[in-house]
Design a protein around this motif. Structure first.
Motif, PDB file in Angstrom:
ATOM      1  N   GLY A 207     -25.287  13.874  15.160  1.00 61.67           N
ATOM      2  CA  GLY A 207     -26.505  13.708  14.679  1.00 61.67           C
ATOM      3  C   GLY A 207     -26.996  14.635  13.317  1.00 61.67           C
ATOM      4  O   GLY A 207     -26.152  15.482  13.040  1.00 61.67           O
ATOM      5  N   PHE A 208     -28.399  14.383  12.840  1.00 59.37           N
ATOM      6  CA  PHE A 208     -28.744  14.997  11.698  1.00 59.37           C
ATOM      7  C   PHE A 208     -28.750  16.701  12.009  1.00 59.37           C
ATOM      8  O   PHE A 208     -29.153  17.002  13.123  1.00 59.37           O
ATOM      9  N   ILE A 209     -28.483  17.410  10.887  1.00 63.23           N
ATOM     10  CA  ILE A 209     -28.541  18.907  11.142  1.00 63.23           C
ATOM     11  C   ILE A 209     -29.597  19.449  10.538  1.00 63.23           C
ATOM     12  O   ILE A 209     -30.033  19.466   9.593  1.00 63.23           O
ATOM     13  N   ARG A 210     -30.422  20.062  11.670  1.00 62.69           N
ATOM     14  CA  ARG A 210     -31.438  20.895  11.182  1.00 62.69           C
ATOM     15  C   ARG A 210     -31.416  22.085  12.151  1.00 62.69           C
ATOM     16  O   ARG A 210     -30.551  22.475  13.071  1.00 62.69           O
ATOM     17  N   LYS A 211     -32.399  23.116  11.810  1.00 62.44           N
ATOM     18  CA  LYS A 211     -32.063  24.734  12.074  1.00 62.44           C
ATOM     19  C   LYS A 211     -32.371  24.494  13.790  1.00 62.44           C
ATOM     20  O   LYS A 211     -31.416  25.084  14.426  1.00 62.44           O
ATOM     21  N   TYR A 212     -33.108  23.672  14.200  1.00 59.57           N
ATOM     22  CA  TYR A 212     -33.563  23.897  15.631  1.00 59.57           C
ATOM     23  C   TYR A 212     -32.442  23.099  16.501  1.00 59.57           C
ATOM     24  O   TYR A 212     -32.082  23.426  17.875  1.00 59.57           O
ATOM     25  N   LYS A 213     -31.538  22.369  15.652  1.00 60.74           N
ATOM     26  CA  LYS A 213     -30.350  21.884  16.472  1.00 60.74           C
ATOM     27  C   LYS A 213     -29.153  22.937  16.988  1.00 60.74           C
ATOM     28  O   LYS A 213     -28.080  22.285  17.573  1.00 60.74           O
ATOM     29  N   GLY A 214     -29.408  24.123  16.048  1.00 60.25           N
ATOM     30  CA  GLY A 214     -28.439  25.207  16.944  1.00 60.25           C
ATOM     31  C   GLY A 214     -26.956  25.013  16.269  1.00 60.25           C
ATOM     32  O   GLY A 214     -26.203  25.498  16.922  1.00 60.25           O
ATOM     33  N   LEU A 215     -26.593  24.452  15.116  1.00 63.08           N
ATOM     34  CA  LEU A 215     -25.226  24.032  14.963  1.00 63.08           C
ATOM     35  C   LEU A 215     -24.775  25.651  14.424  1.00 63.08           C
ATOM     36  O   LEU A 215     -23.484  25.937  14.734  1.00 63.08           O
ATOM     37  N   ASP A 216     -25.386  26.372  13.723  1.00 65.09           N
ATOM     38  CA  ASP A 216     -25.019  27.708  13.569  1.00 65.09           C
ATOM     39  C   ASP A 216     -24.700  28.674  15.121  1.00 65.09           C
ATOM     40  O   ASP A 216     -23.539  29.555  15.109  1.00 65.09           O
ATOM     41  N   ILE A 217     -25.381  28.530  15.924  1.00 68.75           N
ATOM     42  CA  ILE A 217     -25.241  29.038  17.299  1.00 68.75           C
ATOM     43  C   ILE A 217     -23.750  28.423  17.975  1.00 68.75           C
ATOM     44  O   ILE A 217     -22.923  29.312  18.211  1.00 68.75           O
ATOM     45  N   LEU A 218     -23.519  27.082  17.571  1.00 65.80           N
ATOM     46  CA  LEU A 218     -22.111  26.672  18.002  1.00 65.80           C
ATOM     47  C   LEU A 218     -21.104  27.247  17.386  1.00 65.80           C
ATOM     48  O   LEU A 218     -20.224  27.592  17.715  1.00 65.80           O
ATOM     49  N   TYR A 219     -21.491  27.504  16.055  1.00 62.31           N
ATOM     50  CA  TYR A 219     -20.442  28.228  15.059  1.00 62.31           C
ATOM     51  C   TYR A 219     -20.053  29.580  15.578  1.00 62.31           C
ATOM     52  O   TYR A 219     -18.819  30.037  15.618  1.00 62.31           O
ATOM     53  N   GLU A 220     -21.049  30.462  15.908  1.00 64.53           N
ATOM     54  CA  GLU A 220     -20.967  31.616  16.591  1.00 64.53           C
ATOM     55  C   GLU A 220     -19.939  31.503  17.748  1.00 64.53           C
ATOM     56  O   GLU A 220     -19.319  32.208  18.222  1.00 64.53           O
ATOM     57  N   SER A 221     -20.370  30.345  18.621  1.00 63.48           N
ATOM     58  CA  SER A 221     -19.724  30.132  20.000  1.00 63.48           C
ATOM     59  C   SER A 221     -18.199  29.789  19.991  1.00 63.48           C
ATOM     60  O   SER A 221     -17.269  30.566  20.553  1.00 63.48           O
ATOM     61  N   ILE A 222     -17.775  29.099  18.545  1.00 71.19           N
ATOM     62  CA  ILE A 222     -16.324  28.975  18.430  1.00 71.19           C
ATOM     63  C   ILE A 222     -15.835  30.318  17.852  1.00 71.19           C
ATOM     64  O   ILE A 222     -14.522  30.418  18.358  1.00 71.19           O
ATOM     65  N   HIS A 223     -16.414  31.235  17.116  1.00 75.12           N
ATOM     66  CA  HIS A 223     -15.834  32.401  16.961  1.00 75.12           C
ATOM     67  C   HIS A 223     -15.516  33.139  18.201  1.00 75.12           C
ATOM     68  O   HIS A 223     -14.504  33.800  18.220  1.00 75.12           O
ATOM     69  N   GLU A 224     -16.377  33.242  19.109  1.00 75.28           N
ATOM     70  CA  GLU A 224     -16.439  33.827  20.260  1.00 75.28           C
ATOM     71  C   GLU A 224     -15.124  33.552  21.199  1.00 75.28           C
ATOM     72  O   GLU A 224     -14.387  34.170  21.632  1.00 75.28           O
ATOM     73  N   LEU A 225     -14.855  32.037  21.079  1.00 73.79           N
ATOM     74  CA  LEU A 225     -13.940  31.492  21.818  1.00 73.79           C
ATOM     75  C   LEU A 225     -12.514  31.860  21.031  1.00 73.79           C
ATOM     76  O   LEU A 225     -11.542  32.179  21.675  1.00 73.79           O
ATOM     77  N   LYS A 226     -12.728  32.041  19.846  1.00 72.07           N
ATOM     78  CA  LYS A 226     -11.301  32.338  18.982  1.00 72.07           C
ATOM     79  C   LYS A 226     -10.819  33.892  19.190  1.00 72.07           C
ATOM     80  O   LYS A 226      -9.745  34.141  19.300  1.00 72.07           O
ATOM     81  N   GLN A 227     -11.823  34.460  19.472  1.00 66.63           N
ATOM     82  CA  GLN A 227     -11.655  36.006  19.837  1.00 66.63           C
ATOM     83  C   GLN A 227     -11.154  36.273  21.129  1.00 66.63           C
ATOM     84  O   GLN A 227     -10.385  37.109  21.441  1.00 66.63           O
ATOM     85  N   ASN A 228     -11.929  35.540  22.078  1.00 67.34           N
ATOM     86  CA  ASN A 228     -11.384  35.828  23.770  1.00 67.34           C
ATOM     87  C   ASN A 228     -10.677  34.950  24.434  1.00 67.34           C
ATOM     88  O   ASN A 228     -10.403  35.122  25.444  1.00 67.34           O
ATOM     89  N   HIS A 229     -10.580  33.801  23.694  1.00 66.86           N
ATOM     90  CA  HIS A 229      -9.747  32.480  24.482  1.00 66.86           C
ATOM     91  C   HIS A 229      -9.009  31.846  23.635  1.00 66.86           C
ATOM     92  O   HIS A 229      -8.841  30.612  23.653  1.00 66.86           O
ATOM     93  N   LYS A 230      -8.218  32.492  22.809  1.00 65.46           N
ATOM     94  CA  LYS A 230      -7.314  31.904  21.776  1.00 65.46           C
ATOM     95  C   LYS A 230      -6.442  30.895  22.278  1.00 65.46           C
ATOM     96  O   LYS A 230      -6.270  29.631  21.803  1.00 65.46           O
ATOM     97  N   SER A 231      -5.500  31.236  23.163  1.00 65.24           N
ATOM     98  CA  SER A 231      -4.713  30.404  23.877  1.00 65.24           C
ATOM     99  C   SER A 231      -5.224  29.115  24.531  1.00 65.24           C
ATOM    100  O   SER A 231      -4.793  28.065  24.339  1.00 65.24           O
ATOM    101  N   GLU A 232      -6.668  29.289  25.092  1.00 62.48           N
ATOM    102  CA  GLU A 232      -7.055  28.348  25.822  1.00 62.48           C
ATOM    103  C   GLU A 232      -7.584  27.017  24.849  1.00 62.48           C
ATOM    104  O   GLU A 232      -7.884  26.100  25.259  1.00 62.48           O
ATOM    105  N   ILE A 233      -7.824  27.398  23.692  1.00 56.67           N
ATOM    106  CA  ILE A 233      -8.533  26.530  22.832  1.00 56.67           C
ATOM    107  C   ILE A 233      -7.604  26.204  21.553  1.00 56.67           C
ATOM    108  O   ILE A 233      -7.856  25.534  20.393  1.00 56.67           O
ATOM    109  N   ALA A 234      -6.174  26.414  21.826  1.00 55.19           N
ATOM    110  CA  ALA A 234      -5.107  26.059  20.753  1.00 55.19           C
ATOM    111  C   ALA A 234      -5.587  24.620  20.282  1.00 55.19           C
ATOM    112  O   ALA A 234      -5.139  24.338  19.061  1.00 55.19           O
ATOM    113  N   ASN A 235      -5.742  23.585  21.140  1.00 60.61           N
ATOM    114  CA  ASN A 235      -5.699  22.246  20.855  1.00 60.61           C
ATOM    115  C   ASN A 235      -7.068  21.743  20.880  1.00 60.61           C
ATOM    116  O   ASN A 235      -7.383  20.235  20.897  1.00 60.61           O
ATOM    117  N   LEU A 236      -8.184  22.613  20.606  1.00 61.64           N
ATOM    118  CA  LEU A 236      -9.555  22.275  20.664  1.00 61.64           C
ATOM    119  C   LEU A 236      -9.963  22.217  19.088  1.00 61.64           C
ATOM    120  O   LEU A 236      -9.983  23.124  18.574  1.00 61.64           O
TER     121      LEU A 236
END
Length: 381
Positions: A207-236
């Motif tokens: 869907g269209f991207i605006r601040k209230y939709k939290g794409l930046d929060i999702l990006y921060e979540s992906i960073h967290e996954l890379k830091q703490n769950h790297k092996s679990e998200i290898a194919n994600l």
């Protein structure tokens, strides 16, 4: 009955237009005479953040659509109001999603009201907007006066009506399924169309991207996954599909800062109706990391294509996605969203699909039509 729907429709594009056209078809299917009055000018250019307001899809051959309303021309409002007043439809259904539309729609409907026949029902997407501007309250109050009753598609908007002191019949009816984007296809076929590997697990932000939709929060979540769950998200992979309705520079800079480019598949042009099914059917899960929400048109899309969801605990989203059944509920912060993404793939898609198939039975267009007609017979309380 003679029914007129006022709101976006072809040649305009987007979720509101798709909804109004599908609603018109349901009224037609039930034997009513239905027309749609849409905008010749919906937004002036400076108010529209996307690339174009217009669809490249062919016009619906089965619908009677009148391109008549200019949102910034008071002489046009009077002309359209007098035209509809003379037609004397039994019911006018008007969409309200932005206070900017209050003066235009409010003026048209005040003129129509003078025929003392037409019942006016508003489907209120938002009453209190996500992004506030001066004049919002005055424009909305002006719009509300000629309305006979309200349909809301979230409990949040119903509560907002009460907060504004609206003393008119109002009913919550869940957003019907978007079943007008084609039938579900196999994940393999969808991914082939999009050029995505079958070896990857796909989380879809749609869907269209605006601040209230939290794409930046999702990006921060992906960073967290890379830091703490790297092996679990290898194919994600995270498929970001939708047009930017604000400056994309901040998002591009965040991708670089967080070093998450390798986890992303970016398809940030407008997605035409004919391609929607490929994105939904390619996904293992749909994610809605919103900061705030009333309801979301993405939710009924996910239901129709039977894709489980991860949504944040804001607005009307949790009530539409029963936790640990149709999907998972996260708090609107990176750590919680990351945690729920891991939990989802640990449980697996098969855990959610039976519940989703049962839950989706609630969301019918016939119920929406029935509720609108019923509301015209109620009196203010």
């Amino acid at each position: 009955m003679k029914i007129i729907i006022i709101g976006p429709a072809h040649p305009l594009r987007g979720g509101l237009a798709s909804y109004n056209e599908r609603l018109a078809r349901e009224f037609k299917h039930q034997g009513h005479d239905v027309s749609v009055y849409t905008f010749s000018l919906q937004y002036p250019g400076f108010l529209f953040p996307g690339t174009t307001q217009f669809s490249t899809e062919p016009a619906p051959a089965d619908l009677d659509i009148h391109v008549r309303i200019n949102s910034i021309n008071p002489l046009n409002w009077i002309s359209v109001g007098n035209e509809l007043k003379k037609i004397k439809p039994d019911i006018i259904i008007v969409r309200y999603w932005l206070p900017f539309m209050g003066p235009c729609l409010g003026t048209i409907l005040r003129i129509v009201q003078k025929n003392k026949h037409t019942k006016i029902i508003c489907i209120a997407d938002n009453i209190i907007p996500h992004e506030k501007r001066p004049g919002d309250k005055a424009f909305t109050n002006y719009f509300i006066k000629p309305i006979d009753g309200f349909i809301t598609m979230s409990e949040k908007v119903l509560a907002d009506l009460k907060q504004l002191g609206v003393n008119k019949p109002a009913q919550f009816v869940a957003h019907p399924l978007y079943d007008n984007f084609g039938e579900k296809i196999s994940k393999e076929e969808a991914r082939k169309q999009l050029g995505i590997s079958n070896e990857e697990s796909i989380v879809l932000f749609f869907g269209f991207i605006r601040k209230y939709k939290g794409l930046d929060i999702l990006y921060e979540s992906i960073h967290e996954l890379k830091q703490n769950h790297k092996s679990e998200i290898a194919n994600l992979k995270f498929l970001i599909a939708g047009e930017f309705y604000e400056d994309r520079k901040q998002y591009d800079e965040l991708i670089e800062k967080l070093d998450i480019k390798d986890q992303l598949i970016l398809r940030t042009d407008f997605i035409p109706d004919s391609e929607v099914k490929y994105y939904l059917c390619a996904a293992d899960v749909v994610i809605q990391p919103y900061r705030s929400a009333t309801q979301s048109g993405v939710t009924p899309l996910a239901y129709h294509f039977e894709v489980p969801m991860i949504v944040t605990n804001v607005g009307g989203l949790p009530s539409l996605v029963p936790d640990d059944k149709v999907g998972l509920i996260a708090e609107p912060n990176p750590a919680s969203i990351a945690e729920k993404i891991i939990e989802y793939f640990q449980k697996g898609e098969a855990h959610f699909i039976p519940h989703l198939k049962e839950e989706k039975k609630k969301y019918s267009w016939s119920k929406m039509v029935e509720s609108i007609i019923k509301l015209t017979n109620l009196r203010s309380v």
